[in-house]
Design a protein around this motif. Sequence first.
Motif, PDB file in Angstrom:
ATOM      1  N   SER A 158      -7.221   2.087   7.634  1.00  0.00           N
ATOM      2  CA  SER A 158      -7.886   1.782   6.423  1.00  0.00           C
ATOM      3  C   SER A 158      -6.744   1.047   5.233  1.00  0.00           C
ATOM      4  O   SER A 158      -7.131   0.220   4.775  1.00  0.00           O
ATOM      5  CB  SER A 158      -8.010   3.304   5.658  1.00  0.00           C
ATOM      6  OG  SER A 158      -8.761   3.037   4.395  1.00  0.00           O
ATOM      7  N   GLU A 214      -6.284  -2.373   6.674  1.00  0.00           N
ATOM      8  CA  GLU A 214      -7.433  -3.334   5.836  1.00  0.00           C
ATOM      9  C   GLU A 214      -7.311  -3.656   4.734  1.00  0.00           C
ATOM     10  O   GLU A 214      -7.677  -4.849   4.286  1.00  0.00           O
ATOM     11  CB  GLU A 214      -8.718  -2.414   6.351  1.00  0.00           C
ATOM     12  CG  GLU A 214      -9.212  -2.450   7.775  1.00  0.00           C
ATOM     13  CD  GLU A 214     -10.349  -1.455   7.711  1.00  0.00           C
ATOM     14  OE1 GLU A 214     -11.263  -1.412   7.007  1.00  0.00           O
ATOM     15  OE2 GLU A 214     -10.496  -0.854   9.168  1.00  0.00           O
ATOM     16  N   ARG A 215      -6.748  -2.731   3.990  1.00  0.00           N
ATOM     17  CA  ARG A 215      -6.651  -3.160   2.297  1.00  0.00           C
ATOM     18  C   ARG A 215      -5.457  -4.080   2.240  1.00  0.00           C
ATOM     19  O   ARG A 215      -5.750  -4.871   1.327  1.00  0.00           O
ATOM     20  CB  ARG A 215      -6.396  -1.900   1.574  1.00  0.00           C
ATOM     21  CG  ARG A 215      -7.569  -0.700   1.454  1.00  0.00           C
ATOM     22  CD  ARG A 215      -7.477   0.520   0.447  1.00  0.00           C
ATOM     23  NE  ARG A 215      -6.179   1.122   0.516  1.00  0.00           N
ATOM     24  CZ  ARG A 215      -5.810   2.032   1.365  1.00  0.00           C
ATOM     25  NH1 ARG A 215      -6.635   2.580   2.295  1.00  0.00           N
ATOM     26  NH2 ARG A 215      -4.699   2.770   1.359  1.00  0.00           N
ATOM     27  N   GLU A 237      -5.191  -6.485   4.306  1.00  0.00           N
ATOM     28  CA  GLU A 237      -5.693  -7.607   4.456  1.00  0.00           C
ATOM     29  C   GLU A 237      -6.636  -8.285   3.438  1.00  0.00           C
ATOM     30  O   GLU A 237      -6.748  -9.519   3.418  1.00  0.00           O
ATOM     31  CB  GLU A 237      -6.419  -7.427   6.052  1.00  0.00           C
ATOM     32  CG  GLU A 237      -5.485  -7.353   7.253  1.00  0.00           C
ATOM     33  CD  GLU A 237      -4.506  -8.537   7.353  1.00  0.00           C
ATOM     34  OE1 GLU A 237      -4.757  -9.814   7.435  1.00  0.00           O
ATOM     35  OE2 GLU A 237      -3.162  -8.298   7.633  1.00  0.00           O
ATOM     36  N   GLU A 238      -7.350  -7.505   2.999  1.00  0.00           N
ATOM     37  CA  GLU A 238      -8.144  -7.832   1.707  1.00  0.00           C
ATOM     38  C   GLU A 238      -7.603  -7.920   0.486  1.00  0.00           C
ATOM     39  O   GLU A 238      -8.259  -8.086  -0.404  1.00  0.00           O
ATOM     40  CB  GLU A 238      -9.346  -6.384   1.655  1.00  0.00           C
ATOM     41  CG  GLU A 238      -9.998  -6.427   3.012  1.00  0.00           C
ATOM     42  CD  GLU A 238     -10.956  -5.071   3.029  1.00  0.00           C
ATOM     43  OE1 GLU A 238     -10.863  -4.067   2.028  1.00  0.00           O
ATOM     44  OE2 GLU A 238     -11.866  -4.918   4.046  1.00  0.00           O
ATOM     45  N   GLU A 265      -6.302  -5.511  -1.353  1.00  0.00           N
ATOM     46  CA  GLU A 265      -6.507  -4.448  -2.374  1.00  0.00           C
ATOM     47  C   GLU A 265      -5.330  -3.210  -2.224  1.00  0.00           C
ATOM     48  O   GLU A 265      -5.454  -2.309  -2.904  1.00  0.00           O
ATOM     49  CB  GLU A 265      -8.013  -3.748  -1.925  1.00  0.00           C
ATOM     50  CG  GLU A 265      -9.023  -4.792  -2.321  1.00  0.00           C
ATOM     51  CD  GLU A 265      -9.200  -5.184  -3.523  1.00  0.00           C
ATOM     52  OE1 GLU A 265      -8.968  -3.988  -4.568  1.00  0.00           O
ATOM     53  OE2 GLU A 265      -9.357  -6.136  -3.993  1.00  0.00           O
ATOM     54  N   TYR A 266      -4.584  -3.568  -1.232  1.00  0.00           N
ATOM     55  CA  TYR A 266      -3.530  -2.512  -1.031  1.00  0.00           C
ATOM     56  C   TYR A 266      -2.692  -2.271  -2.273  1.00  0.00           C
ATOM     57  O   TYR A 266      -2.018  -3.201  -2.651  1.00  0.00           O
ATOM     58  CB  TYR A 266      -2.495  -2.960   0.317  1.00  0.00           C
ATOM     59  CG  TYR A 266      -1.685  -1.803   0.551  1.00  0.00           C
ATOM     60  CD1 TYR A 266      -1.908  -0.710   1.437  1.00  0.00           C
ATOM     61  CD2 TYR A 266      -0.123  -1.992  -0.101  1.00  0.00           C
ATOM     62  CE1 TYR A 266      -1.038   0.163   1.485  1.00  0.00           C
ATOM     63  CE2 TYR A 266       0.755  -0.998   0.324  1.00  0.00           C
ATOM     64  CZ  TYR A 266       0.361   0.131   1.183  1.00  0.00           C
ATOM     65  OH  TYR A 266       1.282   0.897   1.404  1.00  0.00           O
TER      66      TYR A 266
END
Length: 117
Positions: free
Chosen positions: A71, A74-75, A77-78, A80-81
Amino acid sequence: MNKRQRERYRKQLLAKRDDLLQLVQSARKNEKETGTSGAPDLGDRALSTVIRDLSYQVSASEREMVRKIDSALERIEEGEYGNCVACGKKVQLARLDAVPWALHCIECQELQDRGEI
């Protein structure tokens, strides 16, 4: 958070993920090797069952941690991390250093721990 910091966390997460997957594979291997059919007496079979159950509990915990790491990846990559999923504020870098898969800033994590969010 800059690109270099995100890349550093990504590498940490991937390394931790690899370590956990190796532990899960090792636990699965131990489960298969710890069969009850070859155990000569009831005490040995009971011990074998306890070891197998413990191995399952450990591997289930590791699998959950892998999901959290996935998860976080993924954040990254998006883009949002590093942002708290509850309030949207930046997660403290010291927190990410300690728990790179963290979803919440310290304040929201405390609320989460108390069951308030």
